[in-house]
Design a protein around this motif. Structure first.
Motif, mmCIF file in Angstrom:
data_model
loop_
_atom_site.group_PDB
_atom_site.id
_atom_site.type_symbol
_atom_site.label_atom_id
_atom_site.label_comp_id
_atom_site.label_asym_id
_atom_site.label_seq_id
_atom_site.Cartn_x
_atom_site.Cartn_y
_atom_site.Cartn_z
ATOM 1 N N GLN A 138 13.516 5.574 -25.423
ATOM 2 C CA GLN A 138 13.941 7.061 -25.542
ATOM 3 C C GLN A 138 12.852 7.802 -24.759
ATOM 4 O O GLN A 138 11.612 7.287 -24.922
ATOM 5 N N LYS A 190 23.929 6.284 -23.091
ATOM 6 C CA LYS A 190 24.596 5.938 -24.409
ATOM 7 C C LYS A 190 26.242 6.108 -24.123
ATOM 8 O O LYS A 190 26.857 5.354 -24.648
ATOM 9 N N HIS A 191 26.468 7.333 -23.406
ATOM 10 C CA HIS A 191 27.992 7.532 -23.145
ATOM 11 C C HIS A 191 28.414 6.480 -22.266
ATOM 12 O O HIS A 191 29.421 5.939 -22.372
ATOM 13 N N THR A 196 29.097 11.859 -36.867
ATOM 14 C CA THR A 196 30.005 12.002 -35.829
ATOM 15 C C THR A 196 31.401 12.417 -36.403
ATOM 16 O O THR A 196 32.378 12.525 -35.653
ATOM 17 N N SER A 217 25.039 4.749 -29.808
ATOM 18 C CA SER A 217 24.419 5.467 -30.513
ATOM 19 C C SER A 217 25.250 6.462 -31.069
ATOM 20 O O SER A 217 26.355 6.737 -30.334
ATOM 21 N N LYS A 225 17.743 15.171 -24.733
ATOM 22 C CA LYS A 225 17.848 13.697 -24.402
ATOM 23 C C LYS A 225 18.907 13.328 -23.492
ATOM 24 O O LYS A 225 19.751 12.425 -23.748
ATOM 25 N N ARG A 268 27.932 12.076 -28.941
ATOM 26 C CA ARG A 268 27.669 13.291 -29.344
ATOM 27 C C ARG A 268 26.412 13.758 -28.570
ATOM 28 O O ARG A 268 25.516 12.550 -28.270
ATOM 29 N N ALA A 269 26.172 14.809 -28.179
ATOM 30 C CA ALA A 269 25.009 15.209 -27.470
ATOM 31 C C ALA A 269 23.870 15.939 -28.388
ATOM 32 O O ALA A 269 24.265 16.486 -29.316
ATOM 33 N N SER A 270 22.703 15.893 -28.036
ATOM 34 C CA SER A 270 21.800 16.713 -28.421
ATOM 35 C C SER A 270 20.723 17.141 -27.172
ATOM 36 O O SER A 270 20.511 16.665 -26.129
ATOM 37 N N TYR A 285 19.241 9.634 -22.250
ATOM 38 C CA TYR A 285 19.628 8.888 -23.410
ATOM 39 C C TYR A 285 20.971 9.158 -23.662
ATOM 40 O O TYR A 285 21.779 8.010 -23.927
ATOM 41 N N VAL A 286 21.682 10.151 -23.846
ATOM 42 C CA VAL A 286 22.897 10.469 -24.004
ATOM 43 C C VAL A 286 23.772 10.076 -22.846
ATOM 44 O O VAL A 286 24.933 9.577 -23.119
ATOM 45 N N HIS A 312 24.601 8.856 -30.085
ATOM 46 C CA HIS A 312 24.544 9.699 -29.099
ATOM 47 C C HIS A 312 25.340 9.526 -27.785
ATOM 48 O O HIS A 312 25.173 9.736 -26.637
#
Ligand code: NAD
Length: 260
Positions: free
Chosen positions: A94, A159-160, A258, A142, A152, A147-149, A155-156, A144
């Motif tokens: 991360q 993971k998508h 989620t 994840s 990141k 969903r996003a933040s 990482y997002v 993630h």
């Protein structure tokens, strides 16, 4: 029970990967432990799992940021155990920063380790699983991945990507006895999250408990961490015969994150 199956868990010297290796060994799998180092302590982890669960276990060094090492991991495991039945793509890192400040080397490393390694390792394992008419690929994505933040991005995105890769592999192997699914954990207390807690404590000036409750677990309605053993058990379920018709999907273990 998965007695006699061979499982590889990438990035399994710590956290979720180690718990997953233990969960599979407890169900009778021989397990390959992996990370990018090659210390005595790495081999000791494999010896400990073998002794604890009465299975065979070896440590194989392979750096998941390097495509040729990803593919060699499968060859080495197959040379040792005669094949690969279960692959858990777990290795991950991360880094947190806004897009316009995100260091290029961190972006490249996260995409390589968190996403591309799953492609390379799966590509090497799939022919063996298809020939055997049985296989399980479980990708540790994840929340993630769904969903996003902010801060990141790599990482997002990775993971998508893992969730998309999961669905594609599932379709390519449907009806061939090989399933591919993703487990999507919310926050789990591991070294990867420890670093984030310490960073957020510095930023907010809150104590550890308040940082965990109000900042880290803000998006996780249960306000509780998922545990590494709960993630390991979820992976083991997806590897079982009960899950033979579950493929191309995500299993969220995220305290309700989620559902929002
Ligand atoms: P961790 O830091 O405890 O473990 C990561 C493992 O990956 C370690 O064994 C490390 O040695 C290995 N690794 C790192 N770089 C590697 C490389 N280049 N080659 C080979 N191995 C490498 O982290 P964790 O929290 O257990 O994370 C495991 C996976 O779970 C990651 O994919 C992570 O994104 C995912 N995940 C974690 C959480 C969480 O809250 N902890 C939540 C969702 C998803």
């Amino acid at each position: 029970m998965l007695t006699g199956k061979t499982a590889i868990v990438t990035g399994s010297t710590s956290g979720i990967g180690l718990a997953t290796a233990n969960a599979l060994a407890a169900r009778g799998c021989n397990v390959v432990i992996n990370s990018f180092s090659d210390g005595k302590e790495d081999h000791a982890i494999a010896a400990d799992i073998a002794a604890k669960h009465g299975v065979e276990s070896v440590y194989v060094k392979a750096d998941m940021s390097k495509p040729e090492e990803c593919r060699a991991l499968i060859e080495k495991a197959a040379a040792r155990f005669g094949g690969v039945d279960i692959l858990v793509n777990n290795a991950g890192i991360q880094y947190v920063a806004p897009v316009d400040e995100f260091p290029i080397d961190k972006w490249n490393a996260i995409i390589a380790i968190n996403l591309s390694s799953a492609f390379h390792v799966s590509a090497a394992a799939i022919p063996m699983m298809r020939d055997a008419g049985w296989g399980r690929i479980v990708n540790i994505a994840s929340a993630h991945g769904l969903r996003a933040s902010p801060n990141k991005s790599a990482y997002v995105a990775a993971k998508h990507g893992v969730v998309g890769l999961t669905k594609t592999i599932a379709l390519e192997l449907a009806g061939k006895g090989v399933t591919c699914n993703a487990v999507c954990p919310g926050f789990v207390l591991t070294p990867l999250v420890e670093t984030q807690i310490e960073d957020r404590m510095r930023e907010t000036g809150f104590d550890r408990d308040r940082t965990i409750r109000e900042v880290i677990l803000q998006k996780q309605p249960s306000r509780e961490f998922a545990t590494i053993d709960q993630i390991g058990a979820s992976v083991a379920f997806l590897c079982s015969e009960d899950a033979a018709q579950i493929t191309g999907t995500t299993l969220s273990v995220d305290g309700g994150w989620t559902a929002q």
